[in-house]
Design a protein around this motif. Structure first.
Motif, PDB file in Angstrom:
ATOM      1  N   ALA A  30       3.221   2.166 -10.194  1.00  0.00           N
ATOM      2  CA  ALA A  30       2.541   0.888 -10.427  1.00  0.00           C
ATOM      3  C   ALA A  30       1.664   0.501  -9.241  1.00  0.00           C
ATOM      4  O   ALA A  30       0.497   0.094  -9.411  1.00  0.00           O
ATOM      5  N   ARG A  86      -1.368   3.035  -8.869  1.00  0.00           N
ATOM      6  CA  ARG A  86      -2.407   2.898  -9.894  1.00  0.00           C
ATOM      7  C   ARG A  86      -3.270   1.664  -9.606  1.00  0.00           C
ATOM      8  O   ARG A  86      -4.482   1.677  -9.849  1.00  0.00           O
ATOM      9  N   MET A  87      -2.652   0.587  -9.115  1.00  0.00           N
ATOM     10  CA  MET A  87      -3.422  -0.583  -8.746  1.00  0.00           C
ATOM     11  C   MET A  87      -4.369  -0.254  -7.592  1.00  0.00           C
ATOM     12  O   MET A  87      -5.535  -0.671  -7.583  1.00  0.00           O
ATOM     13  N   ILE A 108      -7.346   1.730  -8.864  1.00  0.00           N
ATOM     14  CA  ILE A 108      -8.326   0.868  -9.522  1.00  0.00           C
ATOM     15  C   ILE A 108      -9.205   0.172  -8.485  1.00  0.00           C
ATOM     16  O   ILE A 108     -10.439   0.074  -8.641  1.00  0.00           O
TER      17      ILE A 108
END
Length: 301
Positions: free
Chosen positions: A134, A137-138, A141
């Motif tokens: 989590a 992946r943030m 981005i």
């Protein structure tokens, strides 16, 4: 007698250097890094002594001295060593007070992004699994978007101000600290000393903060130094676009933005703020390279 002579002729073993002496030996051998450190030290001293060193108040307007050239050029005055801007403010005084503002912003941005980035990187590298996925992946981005464009979007939402610009730059600087901390934790987490601490009963918090984090400090120091220069450059860019510090604040990016229309008629109004940004960013980058060479054992001969 002969045994004494032979003993005295044996080569003497050199005393081991202290960690700081060894670090300074490697760091000082890099002339560029040493020059960057000296320049930064001078800028810090000048910024701290700005009320004493600056010849004028940075907001004071001399209406009879508009766009006065530097003192060494015909028409210049030694009362305004680097000249004045379009409303008669002393450029040297504004640069000196601007250094104080730029260093303060750099410290704020690096402190915020470093603390949050290290925390997120420690959690991601230590726990792994869904938590790691989590967080990373943030981070991916955020890295997929240009950092300055993301900072502009954040400031546009929060509103243009120097505080909001600092928050935006801190946010876009997070991924570098998160990835670096996570990589360092993954490299250390299976070492024997970590296993021994875990067997001895150390909890998660102690393992992360007291055992793993001290062994991840060296690359973070280098990244923080480079992040300092990036923060100054990004704040100058936001100030130039009118999203950072607002006039009449003596900030280098704002000074550049105000002087755009005089780039052909009064070169000194644009040149000196640009040089201040260039030299400060270059000094921090040179010092960061020297710290990397001195702290990374793989680069030591």
């Amino acid at each position: 007698m002969s045994e004494t002579t032979q003993t005295s002729n044996l080569p003497q073993e050199r005393e081991p250097l202290s960690p700081f002496a060894e670090f300074w030996g490697y760091f000082s051998s890099n002339k560029g890094a040493l020059a960057g450190l000296i320049y930064i030290a001078i800028v810090i001293v000048v910024a701290l002594l700005a009320p004493i060193v600056a010849p004028h108040n940075p907001a004071e307007q001399f209406r009879d001295a508009l766009l006065v050239p530097p003192a060494w050029i015909e028409g210049g005055s030694w009362s305004f060593i680097l000249g004045t801007d379009d409303v008669g403010r002393d450029i040297l005084s504004r640069l000196i007070y601007g250094a104080r503002l730029s260093l303060l912003i750099g410290c704020l941005v690096v402190a915020l992004s470093l603390v949050l980035g290290v925390f997120m990187g420690l959690v991601a590298g230590y726990f792994g699994g869904m938590v790691d996925t989590a967080i990373m992946r943030m981070v991916d981005i955020m890295l997929a978007l240009p950092s300055l464009l993301l900072a502009i979007a954040i400031v546009a939402i929060l509103g243009p101000s120097i505080f909001n610009a600092s928050l935006a730059i801190s946010f876009v600087s997070l991924p570098h600290y998160v990835r670096l901390t996570r990589a360092s934790v993954l490299a250390e987490i299976n070492r024997d000393y970590v296993t021994a601490s875990r067997v001895a009963g150390a909890g998660h918090f102690r393992l992360m903060v007291s055992v793993l984090l001290p062994n991840c400090v060296a690359p973070l120091i280098v990244q923080a130094t480079l992040g300092f220069s990036a923060a100054i450059l990004d704040m100058a860019a936001l100030g130039f676009l009118g999203l950072g510090a607002q006039p009449p604040t003596p900030e280098w990016g704002v000074m550049l933005a105000d002087a755009r229309q005089f780039i052909n008629s009064a070169w000194w109004v644009v040149t000196f703020p640009g040089l201040a940004i260039l030299l400060t960013v270059l000094a921090f980058n040179l010092m960061g390279d020297g710290l990397r060479d001195a702290l990374d054992p793989k680069l030591k001969q």
